[in-house]
Design an enzyme around this catalytic site. Structure first.
Site, PDB file in Angstrom:
ATOM      1  N   ARG A   4      47.529  24.258  46.336  1.00  0.00           N
ATOM      2  CA  ARG A   4      48.875  24.727  45.978  1.00  0.00           C
ATOM      3  C   ARG A   4      49.700  23.597  45.354  1.00  0.00           C
ATOM      4  O   ARG A   4      50.473  23.831  44.429  1.00  0.00           O
ATOM      5  CB  ARG A   4      49.591  25.345  47.183  1.00  0.00           C
ATOM      6  CG  ARG A   4      50.892  26.050  46.829  1.00  0.00           C
ATOM      7  CD  ARG A   4      51.380  26.968  47.925  1.00  0.00           C
ATOM      8  NE  ARG A   4      50.755  28.292  47.887  1.00  0.00           N
ATOM      9  CZ  ARG A   4      51.250  29.344  47.214  1.00  0.00           C
ATOM     10  NH1 ARG A   4      52.368  29.236  46.533  1.00  0.00           N
ATOM     11  NH2 ARG A   4      50.633  30.496  47.225  1.00  0.00           N
ATOM     12  N   GLU A  17      59.344  30.812  51.314  1.00  0.00           N
ATOM     13  CA  GLU A  17      59.136  29.407  50.999  1.00  0.00           C
ATOM     14  C   GLU A  17      59.965  28.850  49.836  1.00  0.00           C
ATOM     15  O   GLU A  17      60.457  27.722  49.914  1.00  0.00           O
ATOM     16  CB  GLU A  17      57.652  29.163  50.700  1.00  0.00           C
ATOM     17  CG  GLU A  17      56.752  29.401  51.878  1.00  0.00           C
ATOM     18  CD  GLU A  17      55.289  29.477  51.480  1.00  0.00           C
ATOM     19  OE1 GLU A  17      54.910  30.463  50.837  1.00  0.00           O
ATOM     20  OE2 GLU A  17      54.537  28.550  51.809  1.00  0.00           O
TER      21      GLU A  17
END
Lengths: 466, 763
Positions: free
Chosen positions: B312, B719
């Protein structure tokens, strides 16, 4: 066992303290013995506030929050404790509980009861409820989810909704409480204290906000804990003509309240002392006796030339605070001596007092360094100067030599001298609060701040004021 | 979504406020419950010779010690790779690693007894405690990951300038207010019920099954709510749940493990700290042509989720920028510190901070504002829309978001005022400086691993018309349960109060994914919608029969089933369905479409969609002391067609402040021996209420329906807001830049503590 008559009131209900065989905290007792589980354990070191409860010791309607994780059960026998359950329930909620719900002030909800206890305490205190007082009231509470905005909003929205607390008559007269190997002794006056000093092994406790962090989990040996909080000779504040005299067991919060009129220079540093929960429990005497190198109060009391009255078996002796600290967490007190009182002379009106603390976070943090200054200048010449610092040596340190060399110098020259030669006067260490380099550089920065404050005739110069 | 045209509050909020919400440690305790406390290693690595528990024998109360030798199944809970024991067996590899568990009748006795256990050990190798040492010694947990695009050599040489540098990005403790906790109840025939504070009940079920050597079908893993998760209870909760299950297995009594804060912070993973080395090539105007970059992440002693975290980070390095040629190598370093894990953003924030830091350095080099550099590097039709990993960026919202955030923040005027302010401070020899900066953000939504992108739900309608909702997501404060309940209420057109929300339970919805990657409402909302629709269709079909009309003539609304001028209440219809033997229960299932990913090549279409956001922050700095704070923040976030605007705003505000903590005051300090020194809030400082911006404007992007078919066209929110706090870090750099020309803002590492700031300030 003598504990059968020991009473604590929980939410106005009388509860006998029985079957406790270890020296436990109030939090453990509430949660594990009574399954009153709205009060949470978040850190067990008095920093997160999830364990906050309201304590009422003297049948007064005061509503002071404390950290139930930082107070031992033996310390609070005879008190009335209000927990979150005592404020309301989902069928009949307290206005602040309702406000938290409506304002989205809880997410995971674990910190919420503690915030509500702090909020209710503020609303009931009679203080003006605004952003500043709210921030102060919740400075001992941590929330990891919301980012605080809705919490502040919720408290504001019911700022006029005072809670009526029932007065309970506290009848507990027991002076001895025993849990397993630990006996709590609670003298009411110095005479009783003297008698207790004859017991074989003992330890003093005042608020216990530092001592209780190092509390043994289980005591293998018999010990006595002598509680100083209820000794009447340690609980007074006298504002005399020349000085203020405070008993050793005066809480930091009461100290803070008492200086507002006479010594406003002390407000900022006292406001940043722990949190309301800590200040309601911690005492002036206790803070000095822990003799931490940081010593929140010590540098300031040093530059104000304070005296400490020590009480022991052989009477009372007076010592200047500069002679009190002897080494890392060491002081001049013998095992059976306590701080009776502190005498703080009012500063000379011609002088300026500054007291600054640097830390990673503004509120509820231990200083990386601190600096207190008592200075008089005439036509830009330093006529009088006393400085003391925390976090730069094994004890709070009075910077006498440095001050001496700054005396009678032009302010700018003196500051230049101090910043250029600082490492000759202090040799701070590196630790998790900051490097040696940072401590030196930041101390120089505080000297420059002093220069600006004097130049502009400002009382302080903090980023919080912008 | 127009369910009753109001925005419901969190379903548990009043019970949170009254203390009536039950967390694991609040559950009633059985008389025979035992408490467990782990024994932790006291050095960073070595070989265990003997675990000496002799001192326990002298205690006047019951104790029992459990070591790896007592594990009936595998000593193994690695979520991705094997080699991750719950208790160190022969070797241990970080200071604080659990090597044994001591059980006793009270928590206090267990903690005390655990402190009496001695570990006799043999020191083996020197511990590796920092990223550079790990890199030098090639101490990696996985093969390096390489993300490559274009021709780096060619474009580097074509660049007018190249610039090299390095910087460090600090880790972060989750500091959920509720520490790790689990209770296991043994039942008959090897059944176990495990209650734990976990974001991933299924992984707890698997972990417990492995450790006890018992099939999943016999293990129910449950959780009603968590006192905060933030990723810290995605994989880590399994360790402590498995410990409690092991205790329950060996004693056949219920066993609770509740970590005190110091043990929680010592023995559970955190956000990965990173070290970045880069060379960037760019033109005179600041267009980045080539970026050659090395990312070192601190995986800790074992892999845990460090692989996907690095993936990520690599796939968020681009943020909103088209980079012509890129070579990024990610090294997941193996060190002798606690294994790092998921934390809100999951590597994304570290990747995005990296590119922003680099662009900042470019702007400093060219003596231009960073926004000018950004402008010519944004993804656009002109520059290109293909990400380094091959996915095409669709539905660009950068321009819209920037327009709104500039407007919301009154950016132009404030920039002018700030410049004036700084000049005035300088001219008068005063210590304050201000900075203001933007952070634009694109964040990919979906687990990078396609198989994780599935959700399940179970909905029952009872004959009284009440509706019981269960799904695979966990509630950790983010408001997932209320959002999913809104979806179900909307489906049946009944008042929200009619939906009963229940604990997450692997016995009701099996094979679930972690509630993570911001995906909770996307996956579980859609699954619950599907389940509800199955039941609704059966009910409508039955109603049509009752009314002797076509299905299409039946309308649902406000708790009633309407057909022309006739109607039935929802409960009447439910009862009638039961009488007529129509099933009122259904599962629902959802899998995210369109996604694909080749982890070997780091190529594919890993993200179903992107969310967009931007923040502008203003920072204040005292150049004498290094103290700083944020004065104002303005945020515009794309939540699609938000399921619950107030819940989403709560996520944005909270995430942003958590990001501020990561970047400013939260500092993990280790001793030379590898011992974490900051193990409680007295030394580890997360933001307090006075640390938030005094002016804090948060706005959701309006009329922003998700172009992809998500539940009610909403977008994920958990997030992305966290990394918007990077705006404050960049504003701090600006303030440092304004302090003097000798200052070196490009060297500022995170967290930007007063100490760190004074290091780069040259006054």
């Amino acid at each position: 066992m003598t504990d059968t008559k020991n009473i604590i009131y929980i939410n106005n209900k009388k509860v006998e303290v029985t079957n406790v065989y270890h020296d436990i905290t109030l939090l453990d007792w509430l949660r594990n013995y009574h399954k009153i589980t709205g009060t949470k354990e978040g850190c067990a070191e008095g920093d997160c506030g999830a364990c906050s409860v309201i304590i009422n010791k003297k049948n007064k309607e005061d509503t002071k929050p404390i950290n139930s994780c930082l107070v031992r059960l033996g310390q609070v026998i005879g008190s009335n404790i209000t927990t979150i359950e005592g404020l309301g329930c989902d069928k009949n909620p307290h206005p602040l509980q309702m406000a938290f719900s409506k304002e989205y002030a809880s997410q995971c909800g674990y910190c919420t009861p503690g915030f509500i206890i702090s909020g209710v305490s503020l609303i009931n205190s009679g203080k003006v409820v605004n952003n500043d007082t709210i921030n102060d009231a919740i400075s001992g509470n941590l929330c990891r989810c919301t980012g605080y905005s809705p919490i502040i909003k919720a408290i504001k929205s019911v700022s006029d909704r005072k809670t009526k607390f029932k007065k309970v008559e506290i009848i507990n007269k027991e002076k001895k409480v025993r849990f397993g190997n630990i006996t709590y002794l609670k003298p009411n006056n110095l005479k009783e204290l003297k008698d207790y000093l004859e017991v074989k092994s003992f330890q003093f406790i005042a608020g216990g906000t530092d001592l209780n962090l190092q509390r043994p989990i289980i005591n293998k040996k018999e010990n006595n804990i002598i509680c100083l909080s209820s000794i009447k000779e340690l609980n007074f504040i006298k504002k005399l003509k020349e000085k203020m005299v405070l008993g050793g067991a005066v809480t930091i919060e009461n100290f803070l309240d008492s200086v507002r009129s006479k010594m406003p220079e002390l407000i900022e540093i006292l406001q940043r002392f722990g949190s309301p929960q800590i200040r309601n429990q911690g005492t002036i005497g206790g803070n000095l006796c822990t003799s931490s190198p940081i010593g929140d109060l010590a540098p300031l009391l040093m530059v104000l030339n304070s005296d400490i009255n020590v009480f022991g078996k052989n009477g009372i002796k007076k010592t200047n605070i500069k002679n009190f600290f002897k080494g890392y967490r060491k002081n001049i007190l013998k095992k059976d001596e306590i701080i009776l009182s502190i005498e703080i002379p009012y500063p000379n009106k011609k002088n300026k007092i500054f007291s600054w603390k640097l830390s990673k976070r503004y509120d509820q943090d231990i200083s990386t360094i601190s600096l207190a200054i008592n200075i008089q200048t005439q036509k830009n010449i330093i006529k009088e100067i006393q400085m003391a610092a925390g976090g730069v040596a094994a004890t709070p340190k009075s910077l006498d030599k440095l001050c001496k060399s700054m005396l009678e110098k032009k302010l700018d020259d003196a500051i230049d001298f101090a910043t250029e030669n600082l490492d000759k006067f202090i040799q701070p260490i590196s630790d998790l609060r900051g490097s040696s380099h940072y401590r030196l550089e930041a101390m120089k920065g505080l000297f420059r701040r002093l220069q600006i404050c004097l130049r502009l005739d400002k009382e302080s110069l903090s980023i919080m004021e912008v | 979504m127009n369910n009753l045209n109001k925005i419901p509050i969190h379903d548990s909020s009043l019970r949170h406020s009254t203390g009536q919400a039950i967390y694991i440690d609040d559950m009633p305790e059985q008389e025979n419950l035992l408490h467990g406390a782990p024994v932790l290693s006291k050095v960073a690595c070595g070989k265990i010779k003997k675990i000496n528990s002799d001192k326990l024998k002298d205690l006047p109360f019951f104790t029992k010690i459990i070591t790896a030798k007592n594990i009936p199944g595998e000593n193994e809970i690695g979520p991705i790779k094997n080699g991750e024991p719950i208790l160190a067996d022969d070797f241990f590899s970080y200071l604080g690693q659990p090597v044994a568990i001591v059980l006793a009748k009270t928590h206090q006795e267990a903690i005390y007894a655990s402190s009496l256990v001695e570990i006799e050990l043999e020191l083996t190798t020197k511990p590796i405690l920092n990223l550079d040492d790990a890199y030098e010694q090639k101490s990696f947990l996985e093969d390096p990951m390489i993300l490559e695009k274009g021709n780096i050599k060619k474009d580097m040489s074509k660049s007018n300038f190249t610039l090299s540098g390095d910087f460090e990005i600090g880790g972060q403790d989750h500091f959920y207010l509720e520490t790790h906790v689990a209770i296991t109840f043994p039942g008959e025939n090897d059944e176990y019920v495990v209650w734990s504070s976990t974001q991933h009940p299924t992984e707890v079920q698997h972990g417990v099954g492995k450790v006890l050597n018992i099939p999943s079908a016999k293990i129910d893993s449950k959780v009603r709510r968590l006192g905060g998760g933030f990723g810290g209870k995605e994989s880590q909760a399994t360790i402590f749940a498995a410990m409690s299950a092991l205790g329950a297995y060996l004693t056949q009594k219920p066993v609770k493990i509740r970590l005190n804060r110091h043990i929680d912070m010592t023995a559970s993973g955190k956000r990965h700290d990173f070290k970045i080395y880069y060379t960037v090539g760019f033109t005179v105007t600041g267009k980045v042509l080539a970026l050659d970059i090395k990312l070192l992440s601190n995986g800790g002693n074992v892999l845990d989720l460090s692989g996907p975290v690095m993936t990520r980070a690599l796939t968020h390095l681009d943020n909103c920028y088209f980079i012509k040629s890129l070579k990024a190598i990610g090294y997941v370093c193996k060190t002798n510190t606690v294994s790092n894990t998921a934390f809100r953003g999951f590597g994304g924030p570290q990747g995005m901070l990296t590119i922003e830091n680099i662009l900042y350095s470019v702007s400093q080099y060219l003596q231009k504002p960073i926004d000018e550099i950004r402008k010519i590097n944004y993804y656009s039709k002109l520059n290109g829309l293909k990400t380094p990993y091959g996915q095409i960026v669709k539905n660009l919202k950068i321009d819209r978001i920037l327009d709104e955030v500039y407007k919301l923040s009154d950016y132009k005027n404030r920039l002018k005022n700030i410049n004036k302010y700084n000049l005035n401070q300088k001219a008068n020899n005063l210590p304050f400086r201000k900075g203001i900066a933007l952070m634009p953000a694109k964040f990919g939504i979906s687990f990078n691993k396609p198989s994780l992108n599935q959700g399940g739900a179970l909905v029952h309608v009872y004959s009284d018309g009440s509706i019981r909702l269960n799904h695979g997501g966990t509630e950790m404060g983010q408001g997932l349960f209320i959002k999913v309940a809104q979806v179900v209420a909307e489906c049946f057109k009944v008042p929200l109060e009619q939906i009963h929300i229940t604990s997450t339970n692997t016995a009701e919805v099996p094979n679930t994914s972690a509630t993570a990657a911001s995906s909770g409402s996307d996956l579980n909302g859609m699954a619950a919608w599907n389940a509800s629709n199955v039941i609704k269709n059966r009910m409508i079909e039955h109603a049509a029969k009752l009314f002797k009309k076509n299905k299409k003539d039946i309308v649902l609304g406000e708790g009633r089933i309407i057909c022309g001028n006739r109607s039935l209440s929802f409960s009447e219809l439910a009862f009638s369905c039961w009488e007529n033997r129509i099933s009122l229960s259904s599962t629902g299932y959802y899998k995210t479409p369109k996604i694909s990913w080749d982890q070997g090549k780091l190529r594919g279409h890993p993200y179903f969609y992107f969310t967009w956001g931007a923040a502008i922050s203003e920072a204040l700095l005292d150049i004498n002391t290094g103290e700083s704070r944020i004065l104002r923040a303005d945020i515009v976030q794309d939540c699609g067609n938000s399921l619950n605007e107030n819940i989403d705003i709560g996520q944005i505000e909270g995430g942003f402040i958590q990001g501020l903590g990561w970047l400013t005051c939260e500092e993990l300090c280790f001793s030379k021996e590898g011992k974490l020194l900051t193990t409680g809030p007295s030394t580890y400082k997360l933001p307090g209420s006075r640390d938030i911006p005094q002016t804090f404007n948060v706005k959701l992007l309006e009329k922003a329906d998700n172009e992809e078919k998500t539940i009610f066209r909403s977008k994920a929110v958990g997030e992305p807001p966290l990394l918007l706090a990077i705006s404050h870090f960049l504003a701090l750099k600006d303030a440092i830049r304004a302090s003097s020309t000798n200052s070196r803002p490009e060297l500022l590492n995170t967290p930007a503590t007063p100490s760190e700031i004074l290091k780069v300030l040259k006054v």
